[in-house]
Design an enzyme around this catalytic site. Structure first.
Site, PDB file in Angstrom:
ATOM      1  N   ARG A  50      -9.589   9.400  56.755  1.00 54.57           N
ATOM      2  CA  ARG A  50     -10.236   9.047  55.500  1.00 54.57           C
ATOM      3  C   ARG A  50     -10.419  10.264  54.594  1.00 54.57           C
ATOM      4  NH1 ARG A  50     -12.137   3.552  55.101  1.00 54.57           N
ATOM      5  NH2 ARG A  50     -12.808   4.194  53.034  1.00 54.57           N
ATOM      6  N   GLY A  62     -13.964   2.732  47.849  1.00 52.59           N
ATOM      7  CA  GLY A  62     -14.541   3.847  48.574  1.00 52.59           C
ATOM      8  C   GLY A  62     -13.588   4.998  48.754  1.00 52.59           C
ATOM      9  N   HIS A  91     -21.828  -2.033  56.966  1.00 52.46           N
ATOM     10  CA  HIS A  91     -20.958  -2.665  55.975  1.00 52.46           C
ATOM     11  C   HIS A  91     -19.595  -3.028  56.541  1.00 52.46           C
ATOM     12  CE1 HIS A  91     -20.006  -3.767  51.902  1.00 52.46           C
ATOM     13  NE2 HIS A  91     -19.017  -2.891  51.796  1.00 52.46           N
ATOM     14  N   TRP A  92     -19.169  -2.337  57.587  1.00 51.03           N
ATOM     15  CA  TRP A  92     -17.830  -2.544  58.145  1.00 51.03           C
ATOM     16  C   TRP A  92     -17.891  -3.456  59.359  1.00 51.03           C
ATOM     17  CZ3 TRP A  92     -15.936   3.232  58.142  1.00 51.03           C
ATOM     18  CH2 TRP A  92     -15.511   3.576  56.860  1.00 51.03           C
TER      19      TRP A  92
END
Length: 284
Positions: free
Chosen positions: A184, A37, A262-263
């Site tokens: 990020r 990602g 998802h995390w």
């Protein structure tokens, strides 16, 4: 002592490439493998979990080849999962570790599963958190929303597309704090990281690098005790994909987390850490 990127940072050379990892704690070795990602690294995935997990295990958070600060081959000539799995074996060899627990998220879950299948004697227990290549999605769209967002980012990286990917990672967007987003996006803007991500994914879609059997078709051979962790609202590897490996893996339990995408390690941090510690210390 507060654990930071700097005071946990270590380096090892495997196959001529410098790999960064973060180490803290003592006890049974636990290798933590991040997913793929925009702006990903080992610390980005697991840095916030390290203080708790390091109270129980010797934690080794690896930047897999090409990600974070780790080097990589200039050209990938094999499936990236194999390149990453070999890097983990190289890390264990360099540190003199015969056997370790594995914890893999998303792509890292695929790496962990492949490593356990190909080097069973080097692996103790395995935690697979929404693992790539292990689940089988039979109802939802393919590719999933999260993978589609990632492919859009790969094709034309930008802050806007990186944010689209990040939003697809979580159930509650409030999870995306200003600090998390800023970190990020800064990492995602690095052209080197963008190229590494793009090249890794190219191996997944190159027929010449395809495995003779996909991971999901090999699961019955994985004899290790496995704990699978899945967010109920995962938009990257949808939770329906957990049903096939839950049936095929001979020694696996599945835990599904509500209010979670998802995390799992981020949105259900405390529950994630409790589940991992309990399983790795006591088994199924």
């Amino acid at each position: 002592m507060t654990l930071t990127v700097e005071n946990t940072e270590r380096w090892v050379t495997v196959d001529g490439h410098k790999l960064r990892y973060h180490e803290a704690g003592s006890g049974a070795p636990l290798v933590l493998l991040h997913g793929s990602g925009a702006g990903v690294s080992g610390w980005a995935n697991f840095g916030n979990n390290l203080p708790v997990l390091a109270e129980h295990f010797r934690c080794l958070i690896l930047d897999q080849p090409g990600f974070g600060a780790s080097g990589r081959p200039e050209v990938y000539e094999r499936n990236y999962l194999r390149i990453a799995a070999d890097a983990v074996i190289g890390l264990l060899d360099e540190l003199g570790i015969e056997k370790a627990h594995l914890l893999g998220n998303s792509m890292g879950g695929g790496v962990a599963a492949m490593l356990a299948l190909d080097h069973p004697g080097r692996v103790d227990r395995v935690v697979l958190m929404a693992p790539g290549g292990v689940g089988v999605n039979v109802l939802g769209p393919e590719p999933s929303e999260g993978i589609r967002r990632l492919m859009e980012y790969n094709a034309n990286p930008s802050d806007e597309r990186a944010m689209g990917f990040l939003r697809a990672m979580v159930f509650n967007e409030a999870t995306l704090t200003e600090e998390l987003v800023a970190t990020r996006l800064e990492a995602a803007a690095d052209p080197r990281g963008q190229a590494a991500l793009r090249d890794a994914y190219a191996t997944f879609f190159n027929p010449k690098m395809a495995e003779s059997l996909p991971l999901w078709a090999r699961l019955k051979s994985l004899q290790h005790e496995v704990l699978m962790l899945w967010g109920r609202d995962d938009r990257v590897t949808p939770v329906e994909g957990a049903l096939f490996p839950a049936r095929q893996l001979p020694n696996a339990d599945l835990r599904i987390f509500s209010r979670c995408g998802h995390w799992v390690m981020v949105e259900r941090k405390a529950a994630f850490e409790r589940a991992v510690i309990e399983f790795l210390q006591h088994g199924l």
